[in-house]
Design an enzyme around this catalytic site. Structure first.
Site, mmCIF file in Angstrom:
data_model
loop_
_atom_site.group_PDB
_atom_site.id
_atom_site.type_symbol
_atom_site.label_atom_id
_atom_site.label_comp_id
_atom_site.label_asym_id
_atom_site.label_seq_id
_atom_site.Cartn_x
_atom_site.Cartn_y
_atom_site.Cartn_z
ATOM 1 N N ASN A 9 -6.169 74.481 -28.800
ATOM 2 C CA ASN A 9 -6.827 73.281 -28.275
ATOM 3 C C ASN A 9 -6.601 73.283 -26.764
ATOM 4 O O ASN A 9 -5.537 72.919 -26.276
ATOM 5 C CB ASN A 9 -6.195 72.045 -28.926
ATOM 6 N N ARG A 83 -10.553 74.425 -31.092
ATOM 7 C CA ARG A 83 -11.095 73.068 -31.173
ATOM 8 C C ARG A 83 -12.047 72.880 -29.992
ATOM 9 O O ARG A 83 -11.656 73.055 -28.829
ATOM 10 C CB ARG A 83 -9.972 72.043 -31.080
ATOM 11 N N HIS A 171 -13.922 63.140 -32.773
ATOM 12 C CA HIS A 171 -12.818 63.089 -33.754
ATOM 13 C C HIS A 171 -13.285 63.532 -35.136
ATOM 14 O O HIS A 171 -12.691 63.160 -36.154
ATOM 15 C CB HIS A 171 -12.240 61.660 -33.903
ATOM 16 N N ARG A 231 -9.371 53.985 -22.024
ATOM 17 C CA ARG A 231 -10.833 53.845 -22.042
ATOM 18 C C ARG A 231 -11.227 52.446 -22.501
ATOM 19 O O ARG A 231 -10.639 51.901 -23.434
ATOM 20 C CB ARG A 231 -11.463 54.874 -22.989
ATOM 21 N N GLU A 375 -5.488 67.765 -37.929
ATOM 22 C CA GLU A 375 -6.614 68.458 -37.310
ATOM 23 C C GLU A 375 -6.373 69.970 -37.274
ATOM 24 O O GLU A 375 -7.276 70.753 -37.525
ATOM 25 C CB GLU A 375 -6.858 67.898 -35.908
#
Ligand code: ADP
Length: 404
Positions: A9, A83, A171, A231, A375
């Protein structure tokens, strides 16, 4: 079938990597951070559970991978899974070819911080392991089953047809894993209607019907939807012109404010970290308390809205650092959804051991589960399956050639 998969990742200045062996119980993790700076270092690679902290001043992605992977001793990967945040309209994981690299590059305007870093990672691992199959696993892919009424924005059609302006969702790897695992735990593998709340630094919700995403809270970019660490999530789109006209801000300043200075951090003026905010609010910090309240209310509102995408609601899965660990946030959020008939078990919720799966409703109403996300595991599984089907196709071609 690959026996071990290296999951990468790659961020702009960091790389998380993990080597997963076939049974997935054995994992070696590493994190390279501050890449390209004098503080660059690799942490946490453990062979035989030995913690590692290596200073690699000014190292870039390639060097960090080389140093990190040299610590894997006898464990060499058979395949590599990357990823990738944005895969445009690709619907599944793909073997990395020049065409796939082009697709990732073309999606860069939609994920300007992430996709260029992923490309650097792909280039580095291709150089280091030229003979290994490499697979791209996209955060957007799981949401490609959304119907048009969920993914289209109400803006002029040409923006969609000519410029790909639509909702994509992110996601996806987590939502796919959690909804599948959760429905399996509930005894109805990939069946029924479920809501997923993935709550970490980035947060999103997803509605899943019979194993497929039918709606999600993130959109064209990962800014839409919930209140997150830094965010803003949803704001009135006219806030942009308001700030431009009244404060003279340009679009870059507005973008930065909404992405990096808002959310929990902006509301609390203290921290983007939920644990810090809960502690501060317990000590009487009113801004922290309000940030938590807005987070939970907006989460409940999003889950309620997404339930419209489901013919039937069987239950809700919590995941991500906040969803897995905070009984307080789970209870507070459900407190804003009394009309759904969720019946949280106070003891079940409070006593669930950290990092474990468990059902936390009292047996009546829609089910409520905590399902720790995985993940890495999902990326490794998808990588192995893409490589396996690629090998299958190759064998089929070879036998065709022999019989021709
Ligand atoms: P990322 O999205 O970067 O993978 P995580 O999924 O690890 O992030 O989630 C990080 C968030 O989880 C942080 O806001 C952190 O404070 C929060 N968190 C972790 N443990 C707890 C806890 N026990 N209570 C509340 N929040 C927690």
């Amino acid at each position: 079938m690959p026996k071990s998969v290296l999951v990468i990742n790659c961020g702009s200045s960091s790389i998380k990597f993990a080597l997963l062996l076939e049974d997935q119980d054995f994992r070696i993790h590493g994190l390279a951070e501050n890449l390209g700076t004098p503080e660059a270092r690799i942490k946490g690679v453990t062979v035989g559970n030995e913690p590692v902290d290596i200073h690699i001043p000014n190292a870039g992605h390639s060097e960090a991978l080389e140093v990190g992977l040299s610590r894997l001793a006898n464990y060499k990967p058979d395949a590599i899974g990357h990823r990738i945040v944005h895969g445009g309209t690709l619907t599944k994981a793909e073997l990395i070819t020049e065409d796939i690299i082009d697709t990732i590059r073309q999606a860069t305007p939609l994920a300007p911080l992430h996709n260029p870093a992923h490309l650097v990672g792909i280039e580095a691992t291709r150089r280091l392991f030229p003979d290994l199959p490499q697979v791209a696993v996209f955060d957007t892919a799981f949401h490609q089953t959304m119907p048009a009424h969920a993914y289209r924005y109400a803006v002029p059609k040409f923006l969609y047809t000519e410029h790909n302006v639509r909702r994509y969702g992110f996601h996806g790897t987590s939502h796919a894993y959690v909804s599948e695992r959760g429905s399996e735990l509930a005894g109805s593998l990939k069946q029924g209607g479920w809501l997923v709340a993935h709550l970490g630094n980035g947060s999103s919700t997803c509605a899943v019907w019979n194993g497929q995403s039918v709606d999600t809270s993130m959109g064209l970019t990962p800014l839409e939807g919930l209140v997150m660490g830094t965010r803003s999530g949803d704001v009135d789109p006219s806030m942009h012109s308001f700030l431009a006209k009244n404060l003279g801000w340009d679009i870059y300043k507005i973008d930065k404010m909404l992405n990096s200075q808002s959310g929990l951090l902006g509301l609390s003026d203290l921290s983007n970290d939920m644990r810090t905010l809960i502690e501060a609010s317990e000590k009487g910090n009113e801004d922290a308390a309000l940030a938590i309240e807005v987070f939970c209310y907006r989460l409940a509102k999003s889950l309620s809205a997404l339930s419209c995408g489901l013919p039937r609601l069987d239950g809700l899965f919590f995941t991500g650092g906040i969803g897995e660990n905070s009984a307080y946030i789970r209870e507070k959020t459900l407190g804003y959804m009394p009309h759904f008939g969720f019946n949280l078990s106070k003891d079940g919720n409070n006593n669930l051991k950290r990092g474990t799966e468990g059902r936390i409703d009292n047996g009546t109403g829609p089910q409520i589960w905590v399902v720790p996300t995985d993940e890495e595991g999902r990326i490794a599984k998808e990588t192995a399956s893409v490589v396996q089907s690629g090998l299958g196709a190759l064998t089929a071609k070879k036998s065709e050639a022999v019989s021709a």
